[in-house]
Design a protein around this motif. Sequence first.
Motif, PDB file in Angstrom:
ATOM      1  N   ILE A  18       0.836  -1.201   0.000  1.00 54.50           N
ATOM      2  CA  ILE A  18       0.000   0.000   0.000  1.00 54.50           C
ATOM      3  C   ILE A  18       0.873   1.255   0.000  1.00 54.50           C
ATOM      4  O   ILE A  18       0.571   2.244  -0.682  1.00 54.50           O
ATOM      5  N   GLY A  19       1.969   1.205   0.749  1.00 54.26           N
ATOM      6  CA  GLY A  19       2.879   2.341   0.766  1.00 54.26           C
ATOM      7  C   GLY A  19       3.417   2.658  -0.619  1.00 54.26           C
ATOM      8  O   GLY A  19       3.525   3.829  -1.018  1.00 54.26           O
ATOM      9  N   ILE A  20       3.728   1.631  -1.384  1.00 54.34           N
ATOM     10  CA  ILE A  20       4.217   1.843  -2.750  1.00 54.34           C
ATOM     11  C   ILE A  20       3.110   2.426  -3.622  1.00 54.34           C
ATOM     12  O   ILE A  20       3.326   3.372  -4.385  1.00 54.34           O
ATOM     13  N   ILE A  21       1.901   1.872  -3.520  1.00 57.40           N
ATOM     14  CA  ILE A  21       0.785   2.355  -4.333  1.00 57.40           C
ATOM     15  C   ILE A  21       0.519   3.837  -4.064  1.00 57.40           C
ATOM     16  O   ILE A  21       0.274   4.623  -4.984  1.00 57.40           O
ATOM     17  N   ARG A  22       0.603   4.226  -2.818  1.00 56.76           N
ATOM     18  CA  ARG A  22       0.261   5.604  -2.449  1.00 56.76           C
ATOM     19  C   ARG A  22       1.403   6.594  -2.691  1.00 56.76           C
ATOM     20  O   ARG A  22       1.142   7.756  -3.013  1.00 56.76           O
ATOM     21  N   GLU A  23       2.633   6.146  -2.547  1.00 54.21           N
ATOM     22  CA  GLU A  23       3.730   7.119  -2.451  1.00 54.21           C
ATOM     23  C   GLU A  23       4.817   6.980  -3.511  1.00 54.21           C
ATOM     24  O   GLU A  23       5.640   7.893  -3.658  1.00 54.21           O
ATOM     25  N   ASP A  24       4.838   5.883  -4.251  1.00 55.11           N
ATOM     26  CA  ASP A  24       5.977   5.658  -5.135  1.00 55.11           C
ATOM     27  C   ASP A  24       5.813   6.429  -6.443  1.00 55.11           C
ATOM     28  O   ASP A  24       4.966   6.097  -7.281  1.00 55.11           O
ATOM     29  N   ALA A  25       6.632   7.447  -6.632  1.00 58.05           N
ATOM     30  CA  ALA A  25       6.531   8.296  -7.823  1.00 58.05           C
ATOM     31  C   ALA A  25       6.896   7.537  -9.089  1.00 58.05           C
ATOM     32  O   ALA A  25       6.298   7.761 -10.154  1.00 58.05           O
ATOM     33  N   GLU A  26       7.854   6.622  -8.985  1.00 57.10           N
ATOM     34  CA  GLU A  26       8.263   5.863 -10.176  1.00 57.10           C
ATOM     35  C   GLU A  26       7.113   5.005 -10.683  1.00 57.10           C
ATOM     36  O   GLU A  26       6.865   4.928 -11.893  1.00 57.10           O
ATOM     37  N   LEU A  27       6.394   4.354  -9.770  1.00 58.20           N
ATOM     38  CA  LEU A  27       5.244   3.546 -10.175  1.00 58.20           C
ATOM     39  C   LEU A  27       4.206   4.403 -10.886  1.00 58.20           C
ATOM     40  O   LEU A  27       3.697   4.033 -11.962  1.00 58.20           O
ATOM     41  N   LYS A  28       3.889   5.546 -10.309  1.00 61.11           N
ATOM     42  CA  LYS A  28       2.859   6.401 -10.907  1.00 61.11           C
ATOM     43  C   LYS A  28       3.278   6.908 -12.278  1.00 61.11           C
ATOM     44  O   LYS A  28       2.462   6.954 -13.211  1.00 61.11           O
ATOM     45  N   ASP A  29       4.541   7.235 -12.427  1.00 67.57           N
ATOM     46  CA  ASP A  29       5.022   7.703 -13.730  1.00 67.57           C
ATOM     47  C   ASP A  29       4.925   6.596 -14.772  1.00 67.57           C
ATOM     48  O   ASP A  29       4.544   6.838 -15.930  1.00 67.57           O
ATOM     49  N   MET A  30       5.248   5.387 -14.374  1.00 62.64           N
ATOM     50  CA  MET A  30       5.220   4.266 -15.313  1.00 62.64           C
ATOM     51  C   MET A  30       3.793   3.921 -15.726  1.00 62.64           C
ATOM     52  O   MET A  30       3.512   3.637 -16.894  1.00 62.64           O
ATOM     53  N   VAL A  31       2.861   3.960 -14.769  1.00 59.20           N
ATOM     54  CA  VAL A  31       1.458   3.667 -15.089  1.00 59.20           C
ATOM     55  C   VAL A  31       0.901   4.751 -16.014  1.00 59.20           C
ATOM     56  O   VAL A  31       0.242   4.446 -17.017  1.00 59.20           O
ATOM     57  N   ALA A  32       1.176   6.002 -15.688  1.00 59.43           N
ATOM     58  CA  ALA A  32       0.673   7.104 -16.514  1.00 59.43           C
ATOM     59  C   ALA A  32       1.215   7.021 -17.933  1.00 59.43           C
ATOM     60  O   ALA A  32       0.515   7.346 -18.907  1.00 59.43           O
ATOM     61  N   ALA A  33       2.464   6.563 -18.071  1.00 54.36           N
ATOM     62  CA  ALA A  33       3.094   6.502 -19.393  1.00 54.36           C
ATOM     63  C   ALA A  33       2.443   5.462 -20.300  1.00 54.36           C
ATOM     64  O   ALA A  33       2.574   5.549 -21.525  1.00 54.36           O
ATOM     65  N   MET A  34       1.740   4.495 -19.723  1.00 53.78           N
ATOM     66  CA  MET A  34       1.090   3.482 -20.562  1.00 53.78           C
ATOM     67  C   MET A  34      -0.101   4.054 -21.318  1.00 53.78           C
ATOM     68  O   MET A  34      -0.516   3.522 -22.344  1.00 53.78           O
ATOM     69  N   GLY A  35      -0.683   5.135 -20.801  1.00 59.06           N
ATOM     70  CA  GLY A  35      -1.814   5.767 -21.475  1.00 59.06           C
ATOM     71  C   GLY A  35      -3.154   5.221 -21.019  1.00 59.06           C
ATOM     72  O   GLY A  35      -3.303   4.033 -20.736  1.00 59.06           O
ATOM     73  N   GLY A  36      -4.139   6.136 -20.941  1.00 60.58           N
ATOM     74  CA  GLY A  36      -5.503   5.722 -20.612  1.00 60.58           C
ATOM     75  C   GLY A  36      -5.787   5.547 -19.143  1.00 60.58           C
ATOM     76  O   GLY A  36      -6.804   4.940 -18.780  1.00 60.58           O
ATOM     77  N   LEU A  74      -5.020   8.528 -12.253  1.00 62.46           N
ATOM     78  CA  LEU A  74      -4.444   8.092 -10.973  1.00 62.46           C
ATOM     79  C   LEU A  74      -4.886   8.974  -9.812  1.00 62.46           C
ATOM     80  O   LEU A  74      -4.283   8.930  -8.739  1.00 62.46           O
ATOM     81  N   SER A  75      -5.933   9.729 -10.000  1.00 63.23           N
ATOM     82  CA  SER A  75      -6.317  10.726  -8.997  1.00 63.23           C
ATOM     83  C   SER A  75      -6.690  10.114  -7.655  1.00 63.23           C
ATOM     84  O   SER A  75      -6.540  10.761  -6.614  1.00 63.23           O
ATOM     85  N   ASP A  76      -7.210   8.900  -7.637  1.00 59.91           N
ATOM     86  CA  ASP A  76      -7.594   8.253  -6.377  1.00 59.91           C
ATOM     87  C   ASP A  76      -6.699   7.067  -6.037  1.00 59.91           C
ATOM     88  O   ASP A  76      -7.058   6.220  -5.211  1.00 59.91           O
ATOM     89  N   MET A  77      -5.548   6.975  -6.638  1.00 55.75           N
ATOM     90  CA  MET A  77      -4.668   5.822  -6.447  1.00 55.75           C
ATOM     91  C   MET A  77      -4.299   5.664  -4.972  1.00 55.75           C
ATOM     92  O   MET A  77      -3.731   6.558  -4.355  1.00 55.75           O
ATOM     93  N   GLY A  78      -4.656   4.523  -4.389  1.00 50.83           N
ATOM     94  CA  GLY A  78      -4.372   4.249  -2.990  1.00 50.83           C
ATOM     95  C   GLY A  78      -5.429   4.739  -2.024  1.00 50.83           C
ATOM     96  O   GLY A  78      -5.301   4.552  -0.806  1.00 50.83           O
ATOM     97  N   LYS A  79      -6.518   5.339  -2.538  1.00 53.72           N
ATOM     98  CA  LYS A  79      -7.573   5.871  -1.668  1.00 53.72           C
ATOM     99  C   LYS A  79      -8.528   4.754  -1.249  1.00 53.72           C
ATOM    100  O   LYS A  79      -8.943   3.931  -2.061  1.00 53.72           O
TER     101      LYS A  79
END
Length: 649
Positions: free
Chosen positions: A618-636, A639-644
């Motif tokens: 959960i800590g990674i889902i909420r706070e890991d910037a690298e994960l969020k950048d990689m998911v966003a780069a896939m398109g579509g 991530l506004s509620d990621m980890g909520k």
Amino acid sequence: MSRNIYLESTPLQEALSAWSGRLRSEGLLHPLEGEKIPVADSLGRVTAEAVMAVISSPFYHSSAMDGYAVRFYDTFGASERSPKRLRKGEQAVYVDTGDPLPDGFNAVIMIEDVNIIKDRHPEGTGEHSIEIISSATPWQHIRVIGEDIVATELILPENQRIRPVDLGAILAGGHTGVTVRKRPMVVIIPTGTEIVEPGTALRKGDIIESNSRVLGGMVTEWGGEYVRYRIVPDDLEALKGAILDAHSLGDVIVVNAGASAGSEDYTARAIQELGEVILHGVSMKPGKPVILGLVKGKPVLGIPGYPVSAFLTLRLFARPLVYSLQGLEMPGPESLRVRLSRRVASPLGHEEFLRVKVGKVGDTFIATPVSRGAGVLMSLVRADGIARIPAQSEGLGAGTEIDIELLRSAREIENTIVCIGSHDNALDLLANIIRKRYPALSLSSAHVGSLGGLTALKRGEAHMAGTHLLDEETGEYNIPFIKRLFPDTKVVLMNLVYREQGLLVPKGNPKNIRGFEDLTRRDVTFVNRQTGAGTRLLTDKYLKDLGINQADVRGYEREEYTHMGVASAVLTGVADTGLAILASAVALSLDFIPVAKERYDIAIPDRFFQTDMIRKLIGIIREDAELKDMVAAMGGYDLSDMGKILYEG
């Protein structure tokens, strides 16, 4: 050309016995002769003869401490009330740890137990004696000759694999070289006109040759060596020439592919014409068309070309041989008692090797079958173990407890987070990041659809489930289903992503597909998701809203288990369109027709939510910037509620 047939379909245990029996009768299971190599190069090798010490270690009496060498009888009477002084150089000689003991001395007093006495002499001040307050015992703090190793003593017996500590003992015993078994040399011959070298510019019909590296790596792990022969085309005479050439290169020959009964499968015939086929065809799945034979006194194995079949047959029929040639007993498998998560049907008459993912959920190890295809190499990459379904069984029921052979350690499995449910590419990225941040942890995901995942949670077979189920009555995602399935259990629902679902079509949309209404066209083939998948439910909702009968959709019954599976089907022309997420279209350069934005959540029972593994996830889902950048780069993805946390009930 007439087709070949299997010479036999021998039961597996009978085939193993026949193979080992014949090799033994031919004298082919005797350990290989020895070769002398430098001790420094012998790690992992197997001794071909006993290693006896040629010198003692130590070969002289040496001091075990920093201090003073003394004659023990000179120390008699020393006490705190009556200290005794010994003259330096005559009665006490300073020594460092490891120094030879001066002749005539037979004890050492540690430096910290000595007082240095400064005696005055006419020549000046000096330190000419030591003072002690206790007597020494004979050979105190001395490493006597042969304390570790005595000359002529056995250091290592024959047929022992040499470990790092063994290297030290051999060297200390006076050796610079050691006689070890020659490594069994296995010659691997990849065959097939369609096979090409890695890095070759690919054309339709080409297959990258990778099996030889897998098989060679296995031989290396077993202590052997391998030679990778050049690729041999589907030609009988060329194959016979390769086998004869390989005969001079190694102790065992493995021909990969061409073992079946097709018109271009020449392996059995080549072995038969050069030597003898002992058996062809074993009642196992996968791996049935294995060939076992002899050519000019050397074992020759013809193993299937499908990678899983090749892996299993080499493991079964070559591994015991490689160990025997080294003079070693083959190690037994590490096994684990597991509970099967779902029913598995299996054909009668064939012993099946079922690859499974395993995770420890609560106090129980849960095994979930992965792909059973003989050509699916990733099933071995993902598998934690192999279950064997007996030939006389028609399968195994859900909840059956069985023993599996582990491909990963039980410790690794205990540190695995088990996610069963709907597939999303973000889970693959999450699995990589958690392993990167916490090397002891791993995330294992099995794709059975959203409903299948929630059902697995209910049965206690997973730590969490990915889900994107839309309730038609309320228009709400996931929460209504959790309320119905878990009326008495607290389950936490956490958002991972919002994502775009749509119809995937080839680049340029050659059939001008605009929406679900085009699925009734006779020139359009659809590919579906499996029953219970959220995407399948979304498809059914749109068909229902448009009044389209499922029977009127060509390909409705064809199922894939992941979004990437749907994308691959569209890319390769198996289907003209299918419903999947935008990221899968971007990954394979397909066009995308938006249909809906949906919410993809992770459901976690509260009893697991507070565990250390899940808190790190959960800590990674909420706070890991690298994960969020990689998911966003896939398109579509949104991530506004990621980890909520969206629901706790």
